[in-house]
Design a protein around this motif. Sequence first.
Motif, PDB file in Angstrom:
ATOM      1  N   ARG A 208       0.854  -1.170   0.001  1.00 38.25           N
ATOM      2  CA  ARG A 208      -0.133   0.159  -0.010  1.00 38.25           C
ATOM      3  C   ARG A 208       1.043   1.110  -0.082  1.00 38.25           C
ATOM      4  N   ARG A 209       0.339   2.180  -0.612  1.00 38.00           N
ATOM      5  CA  ARG A 209       1.009   3.612  -0.234  1.00 38.00           C
ATOM      6  C   ARG A 209       0.413   4.698   0.796  1.00 38.00           C
ATOM      7  N   LEU A 210       0.807   4.645   1.779  1.00 37.63           N
ATOM      8  CA  LEU A 210       0.097   5.181   2.990  1.00 37.63           C
ATOM      9  C   LEU A 210       0.551   6.413   3.644  1.00 37.63           C
ATOM     10  N   ARG A 211      -0.054   7.230   4.214  1.00 41.58           N
ATOM     11  CA  ARG A 211       0.438   8.202   5.217  1.00 41.58           C
ATOM     12  C   ARG A 211       0.518   7.821   6.534  1.00 41.58           C
ATOM     13  N   SER A 212      -0.351   6.632   6.649  1.00 40.69           N
ATOM     14  CA  SER A 212      -0.295   6.336   8.185  1.00 40.69           C
ATOM     15  C   SER A 212      -0.913   4.926   8.166  1.00 40.69           C
ATOM     16  N   ILE A 213      -0.520   4.080   9.237  1.00 45.28           N
ATOM     17  CA  ILE A 213      -0.949   2.804   9.669  1.00 45.28           C
ATOM     18  C   ILE A 213      -0.851   2.899  11.043  1.00 45.28           C
ATOM     19  N   MET A 214      -2.090   2.234  11.647  1.00 41.32           N
ATOM     20  CA  MET A 214      -2.384   2.331  13.075  1.00 41.32           C
ATOM     21  C   MET A 214      -2.712   0.879  13.584  1.00 41.32           C
ATOM     22  N   GLY A 215      -2.360   0.395  14.812  1.00 41.03           N
ATOM     23  CA  GLY A 215      -2.963  -0.788  15.177  1.00 41.03           C
ATOM     24  C   GLY A 215      -3.674  -0.377  16.586  1.00 41.03           C
ATOM     25  N   GLY A 216      -4.634  -1.048  16.785  1.00 41.06           N
ATOM     26  CA  GLY A 216      -5.624  -0.511  17.772  1.00 41.06           C
ATOM     27  C   GLY A 216      -5.909  -1.597  18.636  1.00 41.06           C
ATOM     28  N   ASN A 217      -5.888  -1.380  19.969  1.00 40.72           N
ATOM     29  CA  ASN A 217      -6.518  -2.325  20.946  1.00 40.72           C
ATOM     30  C   ASN A 217      -7.893  -1.996  21.485  1.00 40.72           C
ATOM     31  N   CYS A 218      -8.230  -0.768  21.396  1.00 36.76           N
ATOM     32  CA  CYS A 218      -9.466  -0.361  21.676  1.00 36.76           C
ATOM     33  C   CYS A 218      -9.774   0.844  20.759  1.00 36.76           C
ATOM     34  N   GLY A 219     -11.104   1.296  20.640  1.00 36.68           N
ATOM     35  CA  GLY A 219     -11.552   2.117  19.716  1.00 36.68           C
ATOM     36  C   GLY A 219     -11.359   3.464  19.775  1.00 36.68           C
ATOM     37  N   LYS A 220     -11.498   4.124  20.971  1.00 37.99           N
ATOM     38  CA  LYS A 220     -11.701   5.773  21.074  1.00 37.99           C
ATOM     39  C   LYS A 220     -10.422   6.099  21.378  1.00 37.99           C
ATOM     40  N   ILE A 221     -10.244   7.610  20.811  1.00 42.34           N
ATOM     41  CA  ILE A 221      -9.178   8.296  21.126  1.00 42.34           C
ATOM     42  C   ILE A 221      -9.468   9.676  21.605  1.00 42.34           C
ATOM     43  N   MET A 222      -8.753  10.725  21.395  1.00 40.54           N
ATOM     44  CA  MET A 222      -9.233  11.907  22.199  1.00 40.54           C
ATOM     45  C   MET A 222     -10.510  12.749  21.328  1.00 40.54           C
ATOM     46  N   GLY A 223     -11.359  13.350  21.997  1.00 39.63           N
ATOM     47  CA  GLY A 223     -12.660  14.045  21.704  1.00 39.63           C
ATOM     48  C   GLY A 223     -13.578  12.961  21.545  1.00 39.63           C
ATOM     49  N   PRO A 229     -13.646   1.121  14.662  1.00 44.88           N
ATOM     50  CA  PRO A 229     -14.850   0.301  15.045  1.00 44.88           C
ATOM     51  C   PRO A 229     -15.114  -1.062  15.221  1.00 44.88           C
ATOM     52  N   GLY A 230     -15.658  -1.468  16.328  1.00 46.60           N
ATOM     53  CA  GLY A 230     -15.493  -2.734  16.708  1.00 46.60           C
ATOM     54  C   GLY A 230     -14.648  -3.320  17.460  1.00 46.60           C
ATOM     55  N   ALA A 231     -13.492  -2.570  17.574  1.00 44.86           N
ATOM     56  CA  ALA A 231     -12.336  -3.172  18.574  1.00 44.86           C
ATOM     57  C   ALA A 231     -12.869  -2.916  20.003  1.00 44.86           C
ATOM     58  N   ARG A 232     -12.417  -4.089  20.368  1.00 44.73           N
ATOM     59  CA  ARG A 232     -12.758  -4.426  21.853  1.00 44.73           C
ATOM     60  C   ARG A 232     -11.551  -4.735  22.662  1.00 44.73           C
ATOM     61  N   ILE A 233     -11.412  -4.399  23.672  1.00 48.41           N
ATOM     62  CA  ILE A 233      -9.973  -4.517  24.435  1.00 48.41           C
ATOM     63  C   ILE A 233      -9.775  -5.879  24.858  1.00 48.41           C
ATOM     64  N   ASP A 234     -10.764  -6.566  24.976  1.00 52.97           N
ATOM     65  CA  ASP A 234     -10.633  -8.043  25.619  1.00 52.97           C
ATOM     66  C   ASP A 234     -10.922  -9.042  24.582  1.00 52.97           C
ATOM     67  N   ASP A 235     -11.054  -8.794  23.428  1.00 51.55           N
ATOM     68  CA  ASP A 235     -11.457 -10.083  22.181  1.00 51.55           C
ATOM     69  C   ASP A 235     -10.354 -10.700  21.781  1.00 51.55           C
ATOM     70  N   GLY A 236      -8.919 -10.476  22.232  1.00 50.24           N
ATOM     71  CA  GLY A 236      -8.056 -11.450  21.517  1.00 50.24           C
ATOM     72  C   GLY A 236      -7.596 -10.817  20.336  1.00 50.24           C
ATOM     73  N   LEU A 237      -8.056  -9.700  19.761  1.00 48.52           N
ATOM     74  CA  LEU A 237      -7.812  -9.423  18.199  1.00 48.52           C
ATOM     75  C   LEU A 237      -7.021  -7.983  18.400  1.00 48.52           C
ATOM     76  N   LEU A 238      -6.160  -7.866  17.441  1.00 47.03           N
ATOM     77  CA  LEU A 238      -5.737  -6.440  17.013  1.00 47.03           C
ATOM     78  C   LEU A 238      -6.410  -5.966  15.645  1.00 47.03           C
ATOM     79  N   ASP A 239      -6.805  -4.435  15.856  1.00 46.09           N
ATOM     80  CA  ASP A 239      -7.432  -4.032  14.736  1.00 46.09           C
ATOM     81  C   ASP A 239      -6.389  -3.096  13.925  1.00 46.09           C
ATOM     82  N   ILE A 240      -6.110  -3.210  12.791  1.00 42.63           N
ATOM     83  CA  ILE A 240      -5.382  -2.442  11.878  1.00 42.63           C
ATOM     84  C   ILE A 240      -6.066  -1.464  11.006  1.00 42.63           C
ATOM     85  N   MET A 241      -5.679  -0.167  10.812  1.00 44.19           N
ATOM     86  CA  MET A 241      -6.488   1.071   9.897  1.00 44.19           C
ATOM     87  C   MET A 241      -5.129   1.453   9.185  1.00 44.19           C
ATOM     88  N   THR A 242      -5.553   1.756   8.023  1.00 44.05           N
ATOM     89  CA  THR A 242      -4.356   2.220   7.097  1.00 44.05           C
ATOM     90  C   THR A 242      -5.364   3.538   6.681  1.00 44.05           C
TER      91      THR A 242
END
Length: 328
Positions: A208-223, A229-242
């Motif tokens: 991919r040609r990206l400006r950013s790639i993020m890994g998330g353990n839970c969904g919410k950030i500032m504000g 979306p759908g990330a849960r902090i106890d589901d044993g899964l990592l969420d990746i967003m590009t």
Amino acid sequence: MSSHPEAETAQAPSAVLRRAAVVINPTKKTEVDIRTLVEQTCRDEGWAEPLWLETEEDDPGHGMARQAMAEGADVVIAAGGDGTVRCVAAELAGTDTPLGLLPMGTGNLLARNLDVPVDDPAGAIRTALTGTERRIDVVHVNVDKAVDSDIFLVMAGLGYDAVMMGDTNTALKDRVGWLAYVDAGIRNLPGKPVKTMISIDGGKPFARRLRSIMGGNCGKIMGGLEVFPGARIDDGLLDIMTMAPKGSLGWLSVVAGLLRRGKGRGTAVEYFQCKSAEIWADVPQDFEMDGDHLGNATHLALRVDPRALRIRMPYGKKDPAILTNPTP
């Protein structure tokens, strides 16, 4: 043997009081005397005098957390920003010692996701001492094939989001809090995408040609913005967003992708769920974990450690977007 049972009763040792350890970042300034408040709350709740451990410039919390466990603390309270929380959690993960949160930073990302009060220190302390206990995932990160890995609890990012964290005006952050990140984000919108290779769960890498790639353990950030979306902090899964804005209106496509939560045909924003991921960037990119800018990197290896950390949070039904089981 005494013939007077009441004498034996009088000589029986009293119950050992539970004891909290507080790992505190002394550079964080507050409007209240945190130490006095913690000590008073411990007395009110029937706990012993707390163990008080200040972080240092060359140790942001690891050694203090280890000392707290060595001295038998019943809970270790991270009093500071997300960096302090991350360092303390790295030592508690995989042990039976729970983590408590006393938010004193700007973002306080984990606390916000778990409904721990961010503007009520007395409430946060009571939660750390007597709140419900849950188990959450931690994500191990190996940067540029280093020998040792680190962890994050909320998110990690390579590229634009990390640039934004690193370029935030400290004086402005002290005045307006997390809105200072918006200022940095706007100033850094211009930039070129970078060729990035991604492997999901050990699969064949794709480009991919990206400006950013993020890994998330839970969904919410500032504000309150939900970026995973759908990330849960106890589901044993990592969420990746590009994020891959293209052309002069590319960021509008990114915003649209965020609003659609990655659904649709556009590739400006893409989401993946996995247990592990590996990321390679063609050129060094800014890197951050849980809001702390940590330099540059070209390679990340991420792996979920499911339900590895015991943590205290308020009682009551939780946002089902955060926990797989919203009730204790």
